[in-house]
Design an enzyme around this catalytic site. Sequence first.
Site, PDB file in Angstrom:
ATOM      1  CG  ASP A   1      -8.224   8.794   0.119  1.00 43.00           C
ATOM      2  OD1 ASP A   1      -8.164   8.403   1.303  1.00 43.00           O
ATOM      3  OD2 ASP A   1      -8.933   8.224  -0.727  1.00 43.00           O
TER       4      ASP A   1
ATOM      5  CE1 TYR B   1      -3.860  -2.199   0.242  1.00 43.38           C
ATOM      6  CE2 TYR B   1      -2.799  -3.151   2.173  1.00 43.38           C
ATOM      7  CZ  TYR B   1      -3.780  -3.190   1.208  1.00 43.38           C
ATOM      8  OH  TYR B   1      -4.699  -4.222   1.202  1.00 43.38           O
TER       9      TYR B   1
ATOM     10  CG  HIS C   1      -7.519   4.463   0.398  1.00 38.53           C
ATOM     11  ND1 HIS C   1      -8.411   5.520   0.329  1.00 38.53           N
ATOM     12  CD2 HIS C   1      -8.208   3.463   1.029  1.00 38.53           C
ATOM     13  CE1 HIS C   1      -9.567   5.167   0.881  1.00 38.53           C
ATOM     14  NE2 HIS C   1      -9.457   3.941   1.324  1.00 38.53           N
TER      15      HIS C   1
ATOM     16  CG  ASN D   1     -15.198   2.643   3.446  1.00 41.60           C
ATOM     17  OD1 ASN D   1     -16.367   3.027   3.398  1.00 41.60           O
ATOM     18  ND2 ASN D   1     -14.706   1.755   2.597  1.00 41.60           N
TER      19      ASN D   1
ATOM     20  CE1 TYR E   1      -3.748  -3.522   6.066  1.00 41.18           C
ATOM     21  CE2 TYR E   1      -4.202  -4.607   8.166  1.00 41.18           C
ATOM     22  CZ  TYR E   1      -3.439  -4.480   7.012  1.00 41.18           C
ATOM     23  OH  TYR E   1      -2.377  -5.311   6.805  1.00 41.18           O
TER      24      TYR E   1
ATOM     25  CG  ASN F   1     -12.619  -0.280   5.509  1.00 44.10           C
ATOM     26  OD1 ASN F   1     -12.289   0.752   4.937  1.00 44.10           O
ATOM     27  ND2 ASN F   1     -13.099  -1.331   4.867  1.00 44.10           N
TER      28      ASN F   1
END
Length: 212
Positions: free
Chosen positions: A93, A17, A22, A114, A66, A68
Amino acid sequence: MAGKFLIAGLGNIGHEYVGTRHNVGFMVADRLASDSDAVFRTDRLGSVAEISYRGSRLLLLKPSTYMNLSGKAVRYWLEAENIPLENLIVICDDLALPLGKVRMRKKGSDGGHNGLANINQILESSDYCRIRLGIGNGFPRGGQIDYVLGQFQDSDKDLLDQAITRAAQGVKDFTFMGADRAMNICNTDPRPANEAPLSNETSLSNKTGSAE
């Protein structure tokens, strides 16, 4: 406005990532740390670093939960450090903003993000400051997930760097001068380099009610 602040840059942990759209929240947190020669350490529910700015202590947080589940880390560090909600700023973002746009708001809905949605749910409030960095929405129908988890293009790098710099300064302004004044500065888009300044005549016509 000296005090203690929690600066939560949102993103996803893991090598796969790094550098993705994101993860611009992580990028702003990294910029703030590097500008002050601070180093992140692995701690409870995230990586944290501490910097000082004009008498205030800024705790930088990159949640390891993470995207979420970002709210779990944000709540923990607010409580652990006894930081009031009004001294929280979240960086993330935003698909609804073009690449390079930066917007600060004192509060608001999650806008379909999220990470913000989980923070709102866990904190039972949306009354905290946030800075959103535009990543654009150049993806086909059904391609949103691949887009936000994809890498920035080489042609994006200049605008991205400018946005990160601007967001990092927005964080500092927020801690020093408060949300209202910081918003006025952060939300004013810089004039393009090839755009000539307004002449006195043009300025006068604008002030006297010319139509846009």
